[in-house]
Scaffold this active site. Sequence first.
Site, mmCIF file in Angstrom:
data_model
loop_
_atom_site.group_PDB
_atom_site.id
_atom_site.type_symbol
_atom_site.label_atom_id
_atom_site.label_comp_id
_atom_site.label_asym_id
_atom_site.label_seq_id
_atom_site.Cartn_x
_atom_site.Cartn_y
_atom_site.Cartn_z
ATOM 1 C CG HIS A 106 -0.411 0.356 2.503
ATOM 2 N ND1 HIS A 106 0.024 -0.591 3.415
ATOM 3 C CD2 HIS A 106 -0.207 1.558 3.091
ATOM 4 C CE1 HIS A 106 0.467 0.021 4.490
ATOM 5 N NE2 HIS A 106 0.342 1.312 4.327
ATOM 6 C CG ASP A 138 0.205 -3.963 3.156
ATOM 7 O OD1 ASP A 138 0.291 -3.327 2.081
ATOM 8 O OD2 ASP A 138 0.232 -3.414 4.270
ATOM 9 C CB SER A 216 3.312 1.781 6.053
ATOM 10 O OG SER A 216 2.118 1.679 6.762
#
Length: 365
Positions: A106, A138, A216
């Site tokens: 993402h 992911d 992230s």
Amino acid sequence: MILLALISAMIGSVIGAYVAPNYLYGRYIPYPQAPGIQGAPQRVEIVTRGEELTVIPAVAKKALPSVVGITTVTLERDIFSRTRRGQGVGTGVIVDSRGYILTNSHVVNDGRSEEVMVLFYDGENLKADVLWNDPMLDLAVLKVAAQNLPVADLGDSDKLTVGEIAVAIGNPLGLTFERTVTAGIISGLERSIPLTQFESIEGLIQTDASINPGNSGGPLLNAEGAVIGINTAKIQTGEGLGFAIPINTARPIVDEFIERGEFTKVYLGIRGINVQQYIQSYGDQLGTKQGVYVHQVTPETPVARAGMQDGDVIVKIAGQKIDTMGQLVRQMYKYRPGDSVKIEIIRDGEPVTLDVLLEAAPRSE
């Protein structure tokens, strides 16, 4: 005369009792020795040299050079159907000195970003290509044109225990706070977090180390400074709840990129949904409450050749229990073209075992 004698005596006692032991003995005159005792202890002054590091600073010092900032540009349409440029920020970790970088899918907009730039520890900024990504895991692998980059050590997430130290590095809230270090412990293992009613990310590491947007794709590290997970802020939950994807999920993919410069995914050749989703829509008539319901078997694919049929329910692959489509996808990343696996299914309420010879997935898969 008597007063002078008293003053002299007082000064002498001060010198003898305080000044001499603290400032004279051992520096300008030797320590007095008691009769019959040799080698009376000398006053020793300890000088600490070099760096004294606790665990967390040592982990940060080891890992920081291999952590990178990632910025992306994505073309988006606004409510007036006008195209505008959207920007994103994340983190990554260098897994090979030739420019391979691991991050979240993402972070690169699931491979749809128009431009991906990587900011290195020394300040250099390079354009990156997205070589591979999987939104269900992911995870993504990027490549920059560089050599001799500092590489992170990869740990073994299967050996983690609840309560051990966890250190997260990332860029929370953008590059203004680049390479922020937060620390905590491993709070839980094998966590499953729902994203939608029928979609979830499973097998996660839970930590109380702070993980915010921008973190992230950054590494979660153990006390030895080895990467044990890839942080993900895709999952927004309560305060003090951070999650990371175990590094062992990504390791087969990373290893193949390092060895061959590419990754070849295998496939089964089905369209499927979670059994729980099927039950909610059509009722409980499958003979099992967990697994992957095979909605369609594509002809001339590995499972079609092995005899799988529409309506079968996959419950195990190579002895590993399969409850959801997410578990099935993660399991398939362990195999390579040419591998043979036993797939256990439920057909008309009865167990059946199929031997499936796996093949490379077509580009469209």
